[in-house]
Design an enzyme around this catalytic site. Structure first.
Site, PDB file in Angstrom:
ATOM      1  N   CYS A  29     -20.138   1.987   4.879  1.00 41.04           N
ATOM      2  CA  CYS A  29     -20.396   3.396   4.549  1.00 41.04           C
ATOM      3  C   CYS A  29     -19.126   4.012   3.974  1.00 41.04           C
ATOM      4  O   CYS A  29     -19.159   4.825   3.054  1.00 41.04           O
ATOM      5  CB  CYS A  29     -20.796   4.179   5.790  1.00 41.04           C
ATOM      6  SG  CYS A  29     -22.199   3.524   6.692  1.00 41.04           S
ATOM      7  N   CYS A  60     -29.108   4.515   2.176  1.00 40.92           N
ATOM      8  CA  CYS A  60     -27.685   4.186   2.039  1.00 40.92           C
ATOM      9  C   CYS A  60     -27.461   2.695   2.285  1.00 40.92           C
ATOM     10  O   CYS A  60     -26.710   2.046   1.570  1.00 40.92           O
ATOM     11  CB  CYS A  60     -26.843   5.013   2.997  1.00 40.92           C
ATOM     12  SG  CYS A  60     -26.179   6.509   2.241  1.00 40.92           S
TER      13      CYS A  60
END
Lengths: 289, 205
Positions: free
Chosen positions: A198, A250
């Site tokens: 991330c 994501c």
């Protein structure tokens, strides 16, 4: 009328009222200035257009239609057990209490001895109290142009009941603290064919992918951007999405395999982002590009 | 990697790991990895095995992307040694094709179909042709890359190797190892080298 129908009617009207926003997907005109500066300018123009569009939409936010649907689903006696969530589901502030619940989750729930985010808790209530099957809910958990799963509408309703309230995700119970700490590590974990975590995209200030600005989610002023506007009515595809979907997408872009729906990993990540956003005011369900 | 190197790297990585772990009463990183392994599952071409970090990722993950220099240098050498240069020695292809590859952000996600070549994802993070205003800033601008450096055989070899395996030059670089991971092939990398180094490429105008 179904929310999807109302939305498909309302949206072209709104777009027609603001032609500039409708043209936002077009490539900006080529300018003969220093490239970096020009890109920044174009980005600002696009952002400004979108902000204008958002203002116009504020009084008729398509998210409201999902809030209405979610409110019905919350109050209706449903499922094999014919029980309503309003009379059975505790989102952390007492059975049936929705006011402020969204901005105080993820949190620890003693009955399951676990930290849950709001969507996970709602699914838990649908399974435990109403008798729905978890597998059925998890089969197609995300919205598309023909289908909005019930938890999405329910989350949107619950979120709307925290509009204007400060984000105050508790960090008192040891499991709440532990979930946050694990979430911070999930955020940093690099793996997969692209070596991405991330943090690759969301770990530094002032970065962009193409023209999309990337909030630094390790800092409060960036993390709040991951919280604001969700659940969001997404212009791309014209569907309502929650943070569960956002985390899922994501990981897709991170080139990871797929996280389980309402799994521990997603709760941990939402805890990390949410606690980092504590103290900011939540503005309710929003509109996303 | 030789056996000796593997052992040295493992020992050094162990030392890093112990230092980090000592600072915590609990090892939240290990718990996070266990959680990911429990929760994730294969979808499309994104197989479950991707949750397993490889040796290099493990070193970067355990050192906050700042491994001790000795480890970094050694592992960078190993990565460089694994770069497969084209057998015919031709490192520069067609910059026009390279531009198309640089534009494409496709590849390797669970929504991508198997067997379809991925893109270079270059503009996602870098500026290249100044006419393309939609470029990212995670990596440095590559505008005038070749104009500033020339295109000697050494420079071609460096650029080819960098695209093939960025970690050969900076162990915990944010940039994917495009050749190493098989995200793009020999032809694609050649065309990207041309985009960066060919004097006729718009990058060098």
């Amino acid at each position: 009328m179904k929310p999807s129908i109302i939305v498909s009617l309302a949206l072209p009207l709104a777009l027609a009222a603001l032609p500039a926003a409708g043209a936002k997907s077009q490539k900006p005109p080529v300018k003969q200035t220093a490239p970096a500066a020009a890109a920044a300018e174009d980005k600002d123009a696009t952002t400004a257009e979108f902000e204008k569009f958002r203002e116009v939409m504020e009084d008729s936010n398509p998210a409201e239609l999902f809030e209405m649907k979610g409110e019905e689903l919350w109050n209706e006696k449903r499922g094999p057990k014919q029980v309503s969530l309003a009379e059975s589901c505790d989102l952390g502030l007492g059975i049936g209490v929705v006011k402020g619940a969204y901005v105080q989750t993820p949190r620890y729930f003693a009955d399951v001895d676990q930290v849950m985010d709001v969507e996970r808790r709602i699914v838990h209530c649908m399974v435990e109290h109403q008798g729905f099957k978890r597998e059925d809910i998890a089969k197609k958990p995300f919205s598309n142009d023909t289908h909005t799963p019930e938890p999405v509408s329910l989350v949107t309703y619950v979120a709307s009941q925290s509009k204007g309230m400060k984000i105050a995700i508790p960090q008192k119970h040891p499991k709440e603290i532990e979930t946050y700490r694990i979430g911070a590590e999930v955020f940093q974990y690099r793996a997969g064919p692209y070596d991405f975590s991330c943090a690759t995209c969301h770990g530094a200030d002032g970065k962009r992918i193409r023209t999309q600005q990337l909030p630094n989610l390790t800092k409060p002023q960036g993390a709040i951007k991951s919280y604001l506007g969700w659940p969001g009515y997404r212009m791309t595809g014209g569907v309502m999405h929650t943070l569960q979907w956002r985390m899922n997408d994501c990981f897709r872009q991170q080139r990871f395999p797929e996280p389980g729906y309402v799994s521990d990993s997603v709760t941990a990540l939402l805890s990390y982002l949410g606690v980092n956003s504590n103290g900011y005011t939540y503005k309710g369900p929003g509109i996303k590009r | 990697m030789t056996i000796e190197r593997k052992i040295t790297a493992a020992l050094l990585a162990g030392a890093v790991f112990a230092t980090v772990a000592q600072a915590e009463d609990r090892n939240y990183r290990a718990e996070a990895i266990a959680m990911i392994k429990k929760d994730f599952r294969s979808r499309g071409i994104a197989g479950y095995e991707r949750v397993q970090e490889d040796g290099l990722q493990a070193v970067c993950n355990r050192s906050g992307n700042r491994p001790p220099e000795a480890i970094a240098k050694q592992l960078e050498q190993d990565q460089l040694a694994s770069v497969k240069l084209p057998a015919d020695g031709k490192l520069m292809g067609d910059w026009k094709s390279g531009e198309k590859i640089a534009q494409s952000g496709r590849g390797m996600t669970w929504a991508d179909k198997p067997g379809i070549p991925g893109g270079g994802n270059c503009y996602n993070c870098h500026q290249l042709d100044p006419k393309e205003k939609s470029f990212g800033t995670i990596g440095p601008s590559l505008y005038q890359f070749g104009k500033l450096r020339g295109n000697t055989p050494e420079t071609q070899k460096y650029v080819y190797s960098k695209i093939y395996n960025a970690k050969a030059f900076n162990l915990c670089s944010e940039m994917p190892r495009f050749g190493h991971s098989g995200a793009i092939g020999e032809k694609e990398i050649r065309d990207l080298v041309a985009l960066l180094l060919d004097p006729a490429s718009p990058v060098n105008k």
